[in-house]
Scaffold this motif. Structure first.
Motif, PDB file in Angstrom:
ATOM      1  N   GLY A 111      64.272  48.568  43.537  1.00  0.00           N
ATOM      2  CA  GLY A 111      63.296  49.538  43.128  1.00  0.00           C
ATOM      3  C   GLY A 111      64.017  50.859  43.053  1.00  0.00           C
ATOM      4  N   LYS A 112      64.966  51.002  43.389  1.00  0.00           N
ATOM      5  CA  LYS A 112      66.058  52.237  43.308  1.00  0.00           C
ATOM      6  C   LYS A 112      66.840  52.154  42.321  1.00  0.00           C
ATOM      7  CE  LYS A 112      66.617  56.085  46.716  1.00  0.00           C
ATOM      8  NZ  LYS A 112      67.181  56.423  48.022  1.00  0.00           N
TER       9      LYS A 112
ATOM     10  N   PHE B  24      61.627  46.986  47.268  1.00  0.00           N
ATOM     11  CA  PHE B  24      61.498  48.505  47.300  1.00  0.00           C
ATOM     12  C   PHE B  24      61.474  48.990  48.651  1.00  0.00           C
ATOM     13  CE2 PHE B  24      58.563  47.267  43.634  1.00  0.00           C
ATOM     14  CZ  PHE B  24      58.909  48.327  42.811  1.00  0.00           C
TER      15      PHE B  24
ATOM     16  N   PRO C 158      66.968  49.135  51.808  1.00  0.00           N
ATOM     17  CA  PRO C 158      68.108  49.699  51.053  1.00  0.00           C
ATOM     18  C   PRO C 158      68.987  48.638  50.324  1.00  0.00           C
ATOM     19  CG  PRO C 158      68.752  49.336  53.358  1.00  0.00           C
ATOM     20  CD  PRO C 158      67.024  49.045  53.257  1.00  0.00           C
TER      21      PRO C 158
END
Lengths: 518, 487
Positions: free
Chosen positions: B377-378, B444, B447
């Motif tokens: 997600g990142k 999401f 990490p």
């Protein structure tokens, strides 16, 4: 001219366009702000026009997307409940966007999620078709879950997983109930107007009503399906907590009131159980709230607790058997939904400010904050008083009306019925609210300042703006509840003091049908 | 001579032979172009599907149906085959790593030709209304699949999957033939239309029992094909071990034609009042068991491919629910075959998108575990949101095609009053939310692990992103799906 436009479509499309703009790389906050301001404007104007013209097809839009069964993307404002909840959605969205303290570098995600939740909530309240009514709410849940898990605080993953599972469970039970409802009605169309016109066999109603109560109940955090709410709101990013507790959670209540005429018979066997559960919401969760050490946890629990009052109005409606027999229940519930939505959003926004300024929300560590931040103190006090139900603020009008609706149709010669007893017990909930809210205000704002509350900067004008917007709404409706209640008066023949015949044309017709057939 | 429907199968076989010949006689290092030719040929044949006339002639029309549902499944098969070959082109690096000359594309075009033969078999199955033709077509498909599953000869997982598939496949073939023999013995015919009329006639109870016994045996064989309980055991291992394009083909193509054959064979039994109840009871039990096993076993999975394998079992359960309900078409509701067709069409879009993304991610990270998606997600928001749409659709969220399929399946089942399987199906949906959202959650909330960079190939991008768009568009506006099945 305004009523010629398909403005409900514009109302729904505006945040979507802004969403696309943000994804495409536009300035996130400005786009979100413009879109929400525009939505608010349209919602406000449409409420005024709707009140004047009293036309339930105002700005309506229909487009059939499926022929077997007939599913229609249908938007409309069938009754005052829709008008008021749409207004609530746009106000809270605007405030949530203005009040946002977005983490660095996550603007696109942050504001697009807020807009998506807003689209979902607006769509659910505007849809006059069962499919889209359900679907839009689900749409709003996805960003809610993801945002809590991604950008929440504290035990964010656990809280987010809990709300995901609980609400998914609730949604599926609800879906089962809705499918059963459609099947039992024999209607080929999923439009509310068509569904409400096709009566359901009372034998099937009981099961459908149970599924709807569990499904919608889970979404509204009805005891014992409430334990997702407090951790989720406590760890959610502030705008998400504002939107979910303030707006999205009302979906379940809206759905119950909207579908009530179809299952009015089936709900009656569950009345006693519902009353016990709603009292548990008020008292059990009320005592849990008393015991909270952190402000966010307290606000989250208080939000669960106050749902009990709205369920009380629903119980009064079930007992009265139709919206005509108890014309007070629906306006009372709607008024309280509005008041609670605004006040809880305001409280979450302000608690976020407190955390931002002092770095903590543990109430015992705070104190004397009011000396350095009089504006924050005043606004929080106002919101707190509203939450308790102080006269002059929107929640009082709502709660008073709910209690009155509990005693509607009761004369002092009769013995007390279950709803009346529940109402009497529920009134003591107000005392619980007063204890925890006043204690919180004392602990945070009064007393002598401690190191973290000294020399704290007061709210700037930019920070005040969303709080002022919400406070204004609380005051306006609180001082003159007729602003909203007159929406319910539309199309009534007899002049009646404050609260009168409430239901939409379709609803009252069905209610009449049911009464006649009896 | 006019182009008739059954000529298309001949064209597909011819195309397969041409590719195979080209593979043998054109020793070239780069073989992708043969794959592109195969895809082009399939698309051309797909176009011909719209102009082809129904098969005429006594011999052919007795065993070969040219109805709407047959056409639908022929088109379905052609599209999934083209997509599988497209995926194979994207996957050729992995394929060539485990063949005789590792790293060289020698012989890789076999993998483009074999799906064509399977495709011809599946197309024929869509039209088969005679037990013998159905059997022959089924075997053409299954034998091709034995090779496709074990294609990566130097890979233990692929070989193991091949053996498992071969043994259970052979077993189910035995069941099928035995069942056909019983039915032939009871009715005196292999033709399903004749069987249909025979079933409505008066007959001795023993004969009817014999026929139903034959049907039960056939159902076991078909359960193997579609991946339904109790013949689902091969699915997780074979899906996980087989090359991903084969897995996709098995999961979508093989399952779909399994259902069309099931519909055709079951139709006489479900239409006849005398056998209907027995058939519905068996089907309801299979559906409920499949739903329960597929959904509950999926919860514990940590490997994405294996998760999709269980999800494929679960989806077979939802489709069986629609079959067991067996509703005729009415003014405001779809018939069961139409629901099955719509469900499979939605299933194709979601599953192909999921497997495409999976194979590309697995190629860049070297692992198929769900954990490898952490932090997506990142790092890749666009891909993460696209996968979110795909998995939300698989979970059956409204405004995605996944909801449409389940909505119709539940619709017919509720109408038929199959309460127990419906309740089990709702439990299944709840479990589905849990395991599909576990994937979304990983992307999401967790990490990112410091693994290799995730990279999507251009071909994958060209399939996955439009599929996600299609999932939303058809989820909101599903009328085209209804038009497709003639509802």
């Amino acid at each position: 001219m305004f009523d010629q436009l398909p403005f409900l479509l514009i109302l729904l499309a505006l945040p979507l366009v802004a969403l696309v703009g943000i994804i495409a790389g536009g300035p996130a906050k400005s786009l979100a702000l413009i879109a929400s301001l525009g939505s608010f404007g349209i919602a406000l104007i449409s409420a005024i026009v709707w009140q004047q013209q009293g036309d339930s097809s105002l700005g309506a839009f229909e487009y059939q997307v499926l022929s077997k069964p007939e599913i229609t993307l249908a938007l409309g404002l069938p009754d005052a409940m829709s008008v008021i909840l749409v207004l609530l959605t746009t106000i809270v969205t605007l405030a949530a966007i203005m009040a946002s303290r977005c983490p660095e570098g996550r603007e696109r995600l942050w504001f697009s999620s807020i807009l998506l939740i807003s689209v979902g909530a607006l769509g659910a309240f505007l849809s006059t078709d069962l499919f889209f009514f359900y679907a839009f709410h689900e749409l709003a849940l996805i960003p809610t879950f993801l945002m809590i898990g991604m950008l929440g605080k504290g035990d964010r993953k656990e809280a987010a997983w809990k709300i995901t599972l609980y609400l998914a469970f609730g949604s599926i039970v609800l879906l089962a109930g809705l499918l059963w409802l459609v099947g039992a009605s024999g209607s080929s169309s999923l439009l509310f107007s068509e569904l409400l016109a096709s009566p359901i066999d009372p034998a099937a109603q009981k099961g459908i009503a149970a599924l709807l109560l569990i499904g919608f109940g889970t979404l509204v955090s009805l005891f014992p399906f409430h334990s997702w709410a407090a951790p989720a709101y406590a760890s959610a990013p502030t705008p998400i907590a504002m939107l979910h507790a303030g707006v999205l959670k009302k979906f379940g209540l809206y759905g119950l009131f909207r579908l009530y005429p179809m299952v009015s018979e089936g709900l009656k066997p569950w009345l006693t159980l519902l009353i016990i559960l709603l009292l548990a919401n008020i008292l059990w969760v009320g005592f849990v709230t008393l015991n909270q050490k952190r402000l966010d946890g307290m606000l989250a629990n208080s939000s669960v607790m106050h749902m009990g009052y709205i369920f009380l109005a629903f119980a009064a409606l079930i007992a009265a058997e139709s919206t005509i027999a108890n014309p007070l229940a629906l306006p009372a519930a709607t008024l309280l939904m509005f008041g609670h939505g605004i006040s809880i959003a305001l409280l979450f926004a302000l608690s976020d400010q407190i955390e931002g300024k002092t770095g903590t929300l543990t109430m015992a560590n705070l104190g004397g904050l009011g000396k350095s931040t009089p504006a924050l103190c005043f606004l929080f006090g106002l919101a707190g008083m509203a939450s308790i139900g102080l006269p002059g603020l929107a929640n009082f009008a709502g709660e008073a009306a709910v209690f009155l609706s509990g005693f509607k149709n009761w004369t002092y010669t009769e013995p007390l019925g279950p709803v009346q007893i529940a109402t009497i017990i529920a009134i003591f909930g107000v005392v619980i609210s007063a204890i925890y809210m006043l204690r919180a205000i004392r602990q945070i704002f009064q007393g002598s300042p401690v190191s973290i509350t000294e020399n704290v900067a007061d709210l700037t004008l930019k920070e005040k703006a969303p709080a002022l917007l919400l406070s204004l709404a609380l005051l306006a409706v609180g001082i003159y509840p007729n602003l909203l209640l007159q929406l319910f008066q539309r199309q009534t023949v007899q002049p009646s003091p404050v609260l009168v015949e409430s239901a939409s044309p379709a609803t009252s017709e069905t209610a009449l049908l049911i009464n006649e057939s009896r | 001579m006019n182009l008739q429907l059954h000529h298309l199968e001949i064209l597909v076989v011819a195309l397969g032979i041409i590719i195979l010949m080209a593979e043998a006689f054109f020793p070239r290092e780069r073989k992708s172009f043969l794959g592109w030719i195969a895809i082009g040929g399939l698309l051309a044949i797909f176009g011909l599907l719209f102009v082809a006339e129904p098969a005429t002639g006594d011999e052919i029309s007795r065993a070969y149906a040219s109805d709407r549902i047959a056409k639908f499944f022929k088109g379905f098969t052609l599209i999934i085959t083209a997509l599988v070959i497209l995926m194979a082109i994207d996957y050729k690096k992995v394929l060539s790593r485990f063949t005789e000359n590792p790293g060289r594309e020698d012989g890789i075009a076999e993998y483009f030709a074999l799906p064509l033969f399977a495709c011809a078999g599946m197309m024929w199955m869509a039209s088969a209304k005679d037990l013998v033709t159905a059997f022959a077509a089924l075997e053409l498909t299954t034998i091709t699949f034995y090779i496709l599953v074990a294609y990566m000869r130097r890979n233990v997982g692929s070989l193991e999957a091949g053996i498992k598939y071969l043994i259970l496949g052979a077993l189910s073939t035995g069941f099928l033939v035995y069942g056909i023999a019983w039915i032939y013995g009871g009715t005196g015919s292999m033709n399903l239309e004749v069987i249909s009329t025979v079933l409505d006639e008066q007959m001795a109870t023993e004969t009817r029992t014999a026929i139903l016994f034959g049907l039960a045996l056939i159902l076991v064989a078909l359960a193997f094909k579609v991946g339904a309980a109790p013949m689902h055991l091969w699915i997780p291992d074979v899906y996980q071990g087989a090359p991903t394009p084969t897995t996709t083909f098995l999961s979508v193509g093989s399952k779909a034609v399994g259902f069309i054959v099931a519909l055709r064979i079951l139709q006489p039994f479900l239409d006849s009042e005398l056998t209907k109840n027995n058939a519905v009871i068996i089907l309801s039990i299979i559906a409920a068991a499949t739903l329960l096993i597929g959904n509950l076993a999926a919860i514990a999975q940590t490997n994405l491919k294996r998760l999709l394998a269980y999800s494929s079992i679960a989806n077979a359960g939802f489709i069986l629910l629609a079959v067991a309900a067996w509703q005729p078409a009415s003014e405001n509701a779809l018939s069961s075959p139409q629901v099955v067709a719509i469900y499979l069409a939605t299933y194709l879009v979601m599953t192909v998108a999921a497997f495409f993304a999976l194979q590309s991610i697995a190629q860049s990270t070297g692992t198929e575990s769900i954990a490898s998606l952490a932090g997506l997600g990142k790092t890749h928001p666009a891909l993460a949101w696209t996968l979110t749409i795909i998995f939300a659709a698989l979970a059956g969220l409204p405004l995605t095609v996944g909801f449409i399929g389940k909505f119709f399946a539940f619709g017919v089942a509720v109408k038929a009053g199959l309460w127990l399987p419906v309740i089990v199906a709702f439990i299944g949906v709840t479990a589905g939310f849990y395991y599909y959202f576990k994937v979304i959650r990983t992307m999401f909330w967790n990490p990112s692990a410091n693994g290799p960079e995730i990279y999507l190939s251009p071909i994958t991008k060209a399939v996955v992103y439009p599929s996600a768009a299609l999932i939303i568009i058809l989820g909101v506006y599903a009328q085209p799906l209804l038009d497709l099945v003639g509802a």
